[in-house]
Design a protein around this motif. Structure first.
Motif, PDB file in Angstrom:
ATOM      1  N   HIS A   1      32.039  44.738  40.798  1.00  0.00           N
ATOM      2  CA  HIS A   1      32.683  43.459  41.100  1.00  0.00           C
ATOM      3  C   HIS A   1      31.651  42.526  41.721  1.00  0.00           C
ATOM      4  CE1 HIS A   1      35.854  41.055  43.619  1.00  0.00           C
ATOM      5  NE2 HIS A   1      35.462  40.397  42.542  1.00  0.00           N
TER       6      HIS A   1
ATOM      7  N   ALA B   1      41.657  47.498  37.294  1.00  0.00           N
ATOM      8  CA  ALA B   1      40.377  48.199  37.221  1.00  0.00           C
ATOM      9  C   ALA B   1      40.425  49.534  37.961  1.00  0.00           C
ATOM     10  CB  ALA B   1      39.275  47.319  37.800  1.00  0.00           C
TER      11      ALA B   1
ATOM     12  N   PHE C   1      32.965  43.075  36.425  1.00  0.00           N
ATOM     13  CA  PHE C   1      33.897  41.994  36.737  1.00  0.00           C
ATOM     14  C   PHE C   1      33.138  40.851  37.410  1.00  0.00           C
ATOM     15  CE2 PHE C   1      37.678  40.741  39.686  1.00  0.00           C
ATOM     16  CZ  PHE C   1      37.907  39.607  38.927  1.00  0.00           C
TER      17      PHE C   1
ATOM     18  N   VAL D   1      33.624  50.333  38.889  1.00  0.00           N
ATOM     19  CA  VAL D   1      33.956  48.900  38.837  1.00  0.00           C
ATOM     20  C   VAL D   1      32.843  48.134  39.554  1.00  0.00           C
ATOM     21  CG1 VAL D   1      35.610  47.109  39.445  1.00  0.00           C
ATOM     22  CG2 VAL D   1      36.429  49.412  38.844  1.00  0.00           C
TER      23      VAL D   1
ATOM     24  N   LEU E   1      41.480  43.596  39.790  1.00  0.00           N
ATOM     25  CA  LEU E   1      41.038  44.753  40.570  1.00  0.00           C
ATOM     26  C   LEU E   1      42.094  45.862  40.582  1.00  0.00           C
ATOM     27  CD1 LEU E   1      39.234  43.041  43.599  1.00  0.00           C
ATOM     28  CD2 LEU E   1      38.198  44.201  41.637  1.00  0.00           C
TER      29      LEU E   1
ATOM     30  N   THR F   1      42.073  37.615  40.821  1.00  0.00           N
ATOM     31  CA  THR F   1      41.201  38.700  41.297  1.00  0.00           C
ATOM     32  C   THR F   1      42.011  39.938  41.646  1.00  0.00           C
ATOM     33  OG1 THR F   1      39.581  37.117  42.150  1.00  0.00           O
ATOM     34  CG2 THR F   1      39.532  39.349  43.070  1.00  0.00           C
TER      35      THR F   1
ATOM     36  N   ASP G   1      33.397  37.471  38.994  1.00  0.00           N
ATOM     37  CA  ASP G   1      34.452  36.691  39.642  1.00  0.00           C
ATOM     38  C   ASP G   1      33.898  35.344  40.110  1.00  0.00           C
ATOM     39  OD1 ASP G   1      36.964  36.173  40.581  1.00  0.00           O
ATOM     40  OD2 ASP G   1      36.946  37.690  42.164  1.00  0.00           O
TER      41      ASP G   1
ATOM     42  N   ASN H   1      31.089  38.689  42.924  1.00  0.00           N
ATOM     43  CA  ASN H   1      31.722  37.429  43.286  1.00  0.00           C
ATOM     44  C   ASN H   1      30.620  36.405  43.542  1.00  0.00           C
ATOM     45  OD1 ASN H   1      32.803  35.300  45.040  1.00  0.00           O
ATOM     46  ND2 ASN H   1      34.659  36.536  45.141  1.00  0.00           N
TER      47      ASN H   1
END
Length: 446
Positions: free
Chosen positions: A51, A42, A94, A49, A39, A35, A96, A53
């Motif tokens: 992200h 990114a 992204f 971005v 990041l 991660t 995750d 999770n």
């Protein structure tokens, strides 16, 4: 908090420059820096971005409610968080902790065909779900296998640049010994690396404090986290078996015969009941399996006995943290790496080979004392690799090279605490050079 430069940094830059890039899946064990690296990349390369999770924000598992199309998923993400901005060509999505929602891999095909947004997925334990992930996204993704820091990345963390590693490789290619200062310095750095391992939290603590203070506690917490993963993700009946196999690794590596014996794991334990547990640990990236060759000849794949193997931890520092307190004291105070009958030497060499993309194989002839720790190959020849915990002769290595019954073997390799040397068709080099072995074999003919 300092950022630890990683090899994936270069891969990500190359991926970004590729106009035909596909969604990327970054695989690897937990807490190895996946991660953080994504990041970091990114932040420097994208205006937006997104992200997500799936552990911290389970609500996002609903984003496929209307299907797996890129437009549907983007719309549902925006519904959950209207502040998220999707600018074509300037946005990285992204995903995750992919192991919590492997179904999202089905969308990678549609994001690839859509082409407006870049997508990266990452997660631990992905090997456990990879058949499903692969079937849902085959042909529409790129994979990257990530590990804890190797020795080269550790040197970067300590402030050494590419010139240091290039110099080591030159010594190997030219077969020129290191001078006394180089040998002492690199050996000392490598001993630190073996004790610490390559888990980013441990290495960062060591670099920031310039001391080992607190690193053992960090390592033991990581081992506890791995055990917690086993309890969380393994099927109920297998949890205890997998934990038993995991905890047995240091004990079994301490034996003269390091072959992993399932019969020693528990009373009445049988191969058919426990092999799935070994595979689970391997798929989770926690262990490296070293298979026994039926005969030392090419090709390696398909020439091994799947019921005979050694198990090494994927990070030697975590193995060190699992040793008993007396061994800990001996290792950390006296720098005695020979503790546990060479198990640490073998584990660190196996780890270096795997991290450089090589498979693990060993050979033990049943009717004699002939035994070899590892094998690597070039295009046309097989190279036995012996790991020497102490100085001494290499009878098995000499036998494999000399006897006509092993026609694929003409040269041998020996990793030791000594310097670089070449005699009797055996190239000897220090342990700290093992991470360069694949690069060496690509440019040198043996």
């Amino acid at each position: 908090m300092i950022y630890l430069k990683r090899k994936i940094d270069y891969f990500l830059q190359t991926w970004k420059r590729d106009s035909e890039r596909k969604p990327l899946i970054v695989r690897g064990p937990r807490q190895i820096g996946k991660t953080e690296s994504v990041l970091h990349f990114a932040k420097d390369n994208y205006e937006n971005v997104i992200h997500i999770n799936f552990v911290e924000e389970p609500k996002y598992r609903m984003i496929t409610a209307d299907g797996y199309g890129a437009a549907d998923i983007v719309k549902n993400i925006s519904r959950l968080d209207p502040s998220k901005r999707f600018v074509p060509g300037e946005t990285l999505l992204f995903f995750d902790e992919l192991q919590e929602f492997p179904d999202i891999a089905t969308s990678l095909k549609f994001f690839n065909l859509d082409g407006r947004f870049d997508v990266i997925c990452s997660g631990s334990l992905l090997g456990l779900y990879y058949k499903k992930i692969e079937s849902n996204s085959v042909g529409y993704k790129t994979d990257y296998e990530m590990y804890s820091l190797d020795f080269e990345e550790f040197l970067w963390a300590k402030g050494y640049g590419a010139d240091t590693v290039d110099g080591m490789l030159t010594h190997m290619k030219d077969r020129t010994p290191f001078n006394a200062l180089e040998l002492s310095l690199y050996h000392s750095l490598f001993l630190d690396y073996v004790v610490l391992g390559g888990m980013p939290a441990v290495v960062r603590s060591y670099v920031e404090k310039n001391t080992f203070e607190g690193t053992l506690q960090l390592q033991r917490q990581l081992v506890a986290d791995y055990e917690e993963d086993i309890r969380k993700y393994a099927d109920g009946a297998d949890q205890t078996r997998i934990l038993n196999v995991f905890r047995q690794i240091p004990t079994q590596l301490a034996k003269e015969n390091k072959k992993f014996q399932i019969s020693k794991v528990a009373k009445g334990a049988r191969f058919k009941d426990y092999w799935g547990c070994v595979e689970w640990l391997s798929n989770a990236g926690i262990v490296n399996i070293c298979y026994a060759l039926r005969f030392p000849e090419l090709p390696l794949k398909g020439n091994y006995d799947g019921s005979k193997f050694k198990l090494y931890l994927s990070d030697t520092g975590l193995l060190v943290s699992m040793l008993d307190d007396e061994a800990q004291d001996d290792l950390r105070s006296n720098r005695n790496l020979g503790v546990y009958k060479g198990a640490l030497y073998e584990n660190m060499v196996g780890e270096a080979l795997v991290k450089s993309g090589l498979g693990l194989y060993y050979y033990k002839r049943e009717d004699s004392t002939l035994e070899e720790d590892f094998f690597v190959r070039t295009k046309n020849s097989l190279l036995p690799l012996e790991v020497k915990a102490r100085r001494g002769t290499s009878k098995s290595l000499a036998t494999l090279i000399a006897q006509e019954k092993y026609p694929d073997i003409r040269y041998g390799l020996k990793a030791s605490a000594g310097n670089i040397g070449f005699s009797d068709n055996i190239l000897t080099f220090p342990y700290f050079c093992v991470f360069l072995l694949r690069r060496f074999l690509e440019v040198c003919s043996l």
